[in-house]
Design an enzyme around this catalytic site. Sequence first.
Site, PDB file in Angstrom:
ATOM      1  N   CYS A   2      58.040   5.495  -3.769  1.00 36.17           N
ATOM      2  CA  CYS A   2      58.920   5.482  -4.676  1.00 36.17           C
ATOM      3  C   CYS A   2      59.916   6.266  -4.164  1.00 36.17           C
ATOM      4  O   CYS A   2      59.518   6.765  -2.274  1.00 36.17           O
ATOM      5  CB  CYS A   2      58.419   7.244  -6.136  1.00 36.17           C
ATOM      6  SG  CYS A   2      57.041   7.094  -7.382  1.00 36.17           S
ATOM      7  N   ARG A  28      62.089   0.729  -3.054  1.00 37.76           N
ATOM      8  CA  ARG A  28      60.737   1.418  -3.624  1.00 37.76           C
ATOM      9  C   ARG A  28      60.270   1.722  -3.992  1.00 37.76           C
ATOM     10  O   ARG A  28      59.098   2.031  -4.578  1.00 37.76           O
ATOM     11  CB  ARG A  28      60.934   2.412  -2.378  1.00 37.76           C
ATOM     12  CG  ARG A  28      61.881   3.486  -0.867  1.00 37.76           C
ATOM     13  CD  ARG A  28      61.790   4.339  -0.875  1.00 37.76           C
ATOM     14  NE  ARG A  28      60.752   4.803  -0.221  1.00 37.76           N
ATOM     15  CZ  ARG A  28      59.475   4.867   0.530  1.00 37.76           C
ATOM     16  NH1 ARG A  28      59.843   4.615   2.109  1.00 37.76           N
ATOM     17  NH2 ARG A  28      58.754   5.662   0.241  1.00 37.76           N
ATOM     18  N   ASN A 101      57.412  11.776  -4.201  1.00 41.53           N
ATOM     19  CA  ASN A 101      56.489  10.292  -3.630  1.00 41.53           C
ATOM     20  C   ASN A 101      55.167  10.901  -3.433  1.00 41.53           C
ATOM     21  O   ASN A 101      55.429  11.619  -2.219  1.00 41.53           O
ATOM     22  CB  ASN A 101      57.575   9.895  -2.815  1.00 41.53           C
ATOM     23  CG  ASN A 101      56.736   8.316  -1.816  1.00 41.53           C
ATOM     24  OD1 ASN A 101      56.053   7.651  -3.104  1.00 41.53           O
ATOM     25  ND2 ASN A 101      57.447   8.743  -1.417  1.00 41.53           N
ATOM     26  N   GLY A 102      54.907   9.965  -3.785  1.00 45.22           N
ATOM     27  CA  GLY A 102      53.023  10.017  -3.625  1.00 45.22           C
ATOM     28  C   GLY A 102      52.305  10.370  -4.880  1.00 45.22           C
ATOM     29  O   GLY A 102      52.450   9.746  -5.463  1.00 45.22           O
ATOM     30  N   LYS A 483      49.102 -18.183   5.134  1.00 46.21           N
ATOM     31  CA  LYS A 483      50.681 -17.980   5.507  1.00 46.21           C
ATOM     32  C   LYS A 483      51.321 -18.126   6.490  1.00 46.21           C
ATOM     33  O   LYS A 483      52.656 -18.920   6.448  1.00 46.21           O
ATOM     34  CB  LYS A 483      49.977 -16.422   6.895  1.00 46.21           C
ATOM     35  CG  LYS A 483      49.615 -15.306   5.482  1.00 46.21           C
ATOM     36  CD  LYS A 483      50.464 -14.308   4.715  1.00 46.21           C
ATOM     37  CE  LYS A 483      50.716 -14.651   3.737  1.00 46.21           C
ATOM     38  NZ  LYS A 483      50.410 -14.393   2.645  1.00 46.21           N
TER      39      LYS A 483
HETATM   40  C1  AGP Z   1      51.290 -15.500  -1.256  1.00 48.15           C
HETATM   41  O1  AGP Z   1      52.305 -15.483   0.074  1.00 48.15           O
HETATM   42  C2  AGP Z   1      52.685 -16.410  -1.880  1.00 48.15           C
HETATM   43  N1  AGP Z   1      53.493 -15.029  -2.313  1.00 48.15           N
HETATM   44  C3  AGP Z   1      51.663 -16.733  -3.037  1.00 48.15           C
HETATM   45  O2  AGP Z   1      50.918 -18.047  -2.768  1.00 48.15           O
HETATM   46  C4  AGP Z   1      51.337 -15.322  -4.482  1.00 48.15           C
HETATM   47  O3  AGP Z   1      50.233 -14.650  -3.483  1.00 48.15           O
HETATM   48  C5  AGP Z   1      50.865 -16.437  -5.498  1.00 48.15           C
HETATM   49  O4  AGP Z   1      52.226 -16.889  -6.597  1.00 48.15           O
HETATM   50  C6  AGP Z   1      50.019 -15.204  -6.445  1.00 48.15           C
HETATM   51  O5  AGP Z   1      51.150 -13.919  -7.112  1.00 48.15           O
HETATM   52  P1  AGP Z   1      50.746 -12.851  -7.971  1.00 48.15           P
HETATM   53  O6  AGP Z   1      49.415 -12.051  -6.319  1.00 48.15           O
HETATM   54  O7  AGP Z   1      52.127 -12.091  -7.719  1.00 48.15           O
HETATM   55  O8  AGP Z   1      50.170 -13.337  -8.412  1.00 48.15           O
END
Ligand code: AGP
Length: 607
Positions: A2, A28, A101-102, A483
């Site tokens: 938060c 946050r 916050n925590g 990624k």
């Molecule tokens: C991951 O970096 C992406 N943003 C995407 O694959 C994401 O993991 C996927 O859309 C699932 O999202 P969620 O965990 O909010 O369900």
Amino acid sequence: MCGIFGSILKKGSAAPIIHAGLKRLEYRGYDSVGLATVDDGKLFIKKDAGKIDDVHRLLDLDAMPGRIGIGHTRWATHGAPYKVNAHPHTDCREEIAVVHNGIIENFADLRAELEAAGHVLKSKTDTEVVAHLIEDSVKSGLSLVEAVRDAAKRLDGSYALAVVSTREPDKIVCARKESPLVVGINESEVYCASDIPAFLPLTKKALIIENGELVVLSEGGYEIRRLSDWSVVPREPEVVDWNPEMAEKQGYPHFMLKEIYEQPDTLRNTLRLQNQFLDLMTEFLDRAGEVFLVACGTSYHACLAASYMFSKLAFLATHPIIASEFIEQHGRSVNIDSTILFVSQSGETADTLAALDHARLRAATVLGLTNVIASTLTRLARVYVCQQSGPEIGVAATKTFTSQLSVLAQLALRLAKKRGKVSHVEIEFLEERLEQIPEFATTILKTQSDKIKALAQKYSKSQCFFYLGRGISSATASEGRLKLMEISYVPSIAYPAGESKHGPISLIEPGFPVVFICPKDETHRAVISNIMEMKARGASIIALCEENDEEIKRYADDFIEVPKGIPEILSPILYVIPLQLFAYYMAMERGLNPDMPRNLAKSVTVK
Ligand code: AGP
């Protein structure tokens, strides 16, 4: 996670200052907001559920009397985002107001004790116990400062607190343990906040409050004391030269990098989740006929890793399924004996919710793991666990992935303990290592970042990458690949390493980069032969290995080291961090904005 803010002005009204400060902390948490000001011996409170702008339109948060006040913007952890759970929280006599916050781990015991002593607690939050603890001490004759000191000493977990009282209307008392707390100073005003950006437009003179410290703010300035021995701590403010955009990212160039570096803290948070929900979920998994782990994207990779954890630790077979394929693949076989754990950081992903609706129609047991309290997943799940990563702004999921893995590992460990399938010695060893994970993450971020940046420079022109791993590391490989693809747009392929020779190896030619995830576990030997297969065809080997793993380092063209002694089932939590950084720096090398990858959205709410 938060945001808290407080201010003491020489003259004028504090509320608009606090409101503006909370707006700068909205990243946050933004599911409820509230302010408390003190004026003429009275406490004024305005709070409600909803985003700051919406609540302001309703309540006019600027129209509150008083030069002194505190405020809070919330990311619900304990108690859904309803008005009653919004901060500030007060004592029985509405003389003391607290924002926090925590996570207070022992709040349930403190609550029981306070209720037994006749206190009436209105909310479902952990925070409210603090106001009543302070009330008790003030009633017994202590000053507000001493009362906050004593209350803080009774709290287990993490906190940044700010407290005002009508009895001592000229001060704000703050205390910190783990959660961030900073103080801003200028000629006529003093502020406290969860981070520097909140008061940066007002002053660049900032004072960091360290762990285990209490600070008393008053018109004249501030006094810091150590909670442990009550000694006074002399400290001068530093001048911060950040521009507003940098401020929001706390000095990081992008939210993604900031969130990668937040992982030691967010992982620590996952080790403080409420036992009752983890135990309840373990109960459901234990008596399940069959278990599906269903999700999309990065969350699916967490499910993939979890399937190894549940099998290896608790001898529980689970089916990790991509949500958009769930109905096609298992729609007919799912029934009342099926238990499905849906994993979604946003809790709103359409494909995941569609699979969930189908499962409910078939009377299956629906469990949820999410990062957003009050999300649709939390409303539809029989039991859910909220992973406490705080809001994730970067589209690429990073801190939420490692938090998901930490929660899933804890569930597998609890199930293993319940089923007595693994020796107590091994369980204790794994629990110990789990507690050390945040420190390991800090070590990796500190020792490997520059090296990974250099690797991205070296490979920034590569047209395609392979990510290979065996066992649970095949999940790490898939996530590393995702990624890289989603933020640097480099086509990449991930495979369980053993499968690579059944086709994909045909792509290998001299200089083709292959990322191998090779922790020192049962797959180590086999991974080395896979490395040799790739090397024989001229591939450039980038190995993620344990520090001092000379054997792997001998065969690799480049290597990234991860601290040694990380158990196999916990390895994805740490081995993915260098892959997150590699993807980030590749995107930077290719002149892309890692926070706003093309064609993607943070939460995919369309099927
Ligand atoms: C991951 O970096 C992406 N943003 C995407 O694959 C994401 O993991 C996927 O859309 C699932 O999202 P969620 O965990 O909010 O369900």
